[in-house]
Motif scaffolding. Sequence first.
Motif, PDB file in Angstrom:
ATOM      1  N   CYS A  41     -22.043  13.896  53.608  1.00 58.65           N
ATOM      2  CA  CYS A  41     -20.752  14.520  53.513  1.00 58.65           C
ATOM      3  C   CYS A  41     -19.885  13.946  54.850  1.00 58.65           C
ATOM      4  N   PRO A  42     -18.731  14.076  55.102  1.00 61.19           N
ATOM      5  CA  PRO A  42     -18.035  13.522  56.090  1.00 61.19           C
ATOM      6  C   PRO A  42     -18.331  13.949  57.489  1.00 61.19           C
ATOM      7  N   SER A  43     -19.117  15.099  57.640  1.00 62.77           N
ATOM      8  CA  SER A  43     -19.630  15.712  59.010  1.00 62.77           C
ATOM      9  C   SER A  43     -20.920  15.102  59.377  1.00 62.77           C
ATOM     10  N   CYS A  60     -27.048  18.277  50.428  1.00 64.85           N
ATOM     11  CA  CYS A  60     -26.583  16.975  50.333  1.00 64.85           C
ATOM     12  C   CYS A  60     -27.051  15.854  50.753  1.00 64.85           C
ATOM     13  N   GLN A  82     -20.657  14.670  48.892  1.00 67.57           N
ATOM     14  CA  GLN A  82     -19.666  15.822  48.882  1.00 67.57           C
ATOM     15  C   GLN A  82     -18.719  15.981  49.876  1.00 67.57           C
ATOM     16  N   GLU A  83     -17.703  16.756  49.809  1.00 67.40           N
ATOM     17  CA  GLU A  83     -16.451  16.717  50.832  1.00 67.40           C
ATOM     18  C   GLU A  83     -17.218  17.812  52.127  1.00 67.40           C
ATOM     19  N   VAL A  84     -17.855  18.580  51.865  1.00 65.10           N
ATOM     20  CA  VAL A  84     -18.478  19.516  52.906  1.00 65.10           C
ATOM     21  C   VAL A  84     -19.994  19.724  52.735  1.00 65.10           C
ATOM     22  N   TYR A  85     -20.633  19.860  53.977  1.00 64.54           N
ATOM     23  CA  TYR A  85     -22.215  19.848  54.176  1.00 64.54           C
ATOM     24  C   TYR A  85     -22.520  21.298  53.612  1.00 64.54           C
ATOM     25  N   MET A  91     -19.150   9.105  48.918  1.00 65.27           N
ATOM     26  CA  MET A  91     -19.338  10.331  49.730  1.00 65.27           C
ATOM     27  C   MET A  91     -20.043  11.469  48.966  1.00 65.27           C
TER      28      MET A  91
END
Length: 160
Positions: free
Chosen positions: A79-81, A115, A108-111, A106
């Motif tokens: 995820c991005p974070s 994930c 997924q977009e949010v943790y 990626m």
Amino acid sequence: MTCAFSGHRPEKLPWGTDESDPHCVALKIIMERQLRKLCESGVDHFICGMARGTDQYFLELLVKLKEEFCFTIEAAIPCPSQPDCWPRKDRERFYRNLRHCDAIYMAQEVYSEGCMGRRNRYMVEHADILMTVFDGSPGGTASTVAYARARGVKVVPIWR
């Protein structure tokens, strides 16, 4: 041919974050030799999970070998974070190394819980070979190795 990588974070390594430790230096030499053999045998795509520790060693060795061999590097990010809570120098290393990747997956977009496992399954499902730095302890690398073996992906252990 594609090789993915799974390995331990500094907390599970005997030298922790001290990459000048002789055992860490020796591991990196072994990893580079194995990566060189893989390149010579026709592996032309590498997938890195981008975690702290051995994932970053893997990617940095690939960047070095890219001067000599023709292959692509893919970052598989859960995820991005992913690096947001890491120490500053580890975040900087992550983003510096990410610039060397030819592609980014990626998961997924949010943790959310799971994930990291999704990222690991993606790597195994897209690999012919899984190179590992793994001591046999429970965790994400253990699950990834088990999944690779269940799918018939060749597992190349570098350190046990």
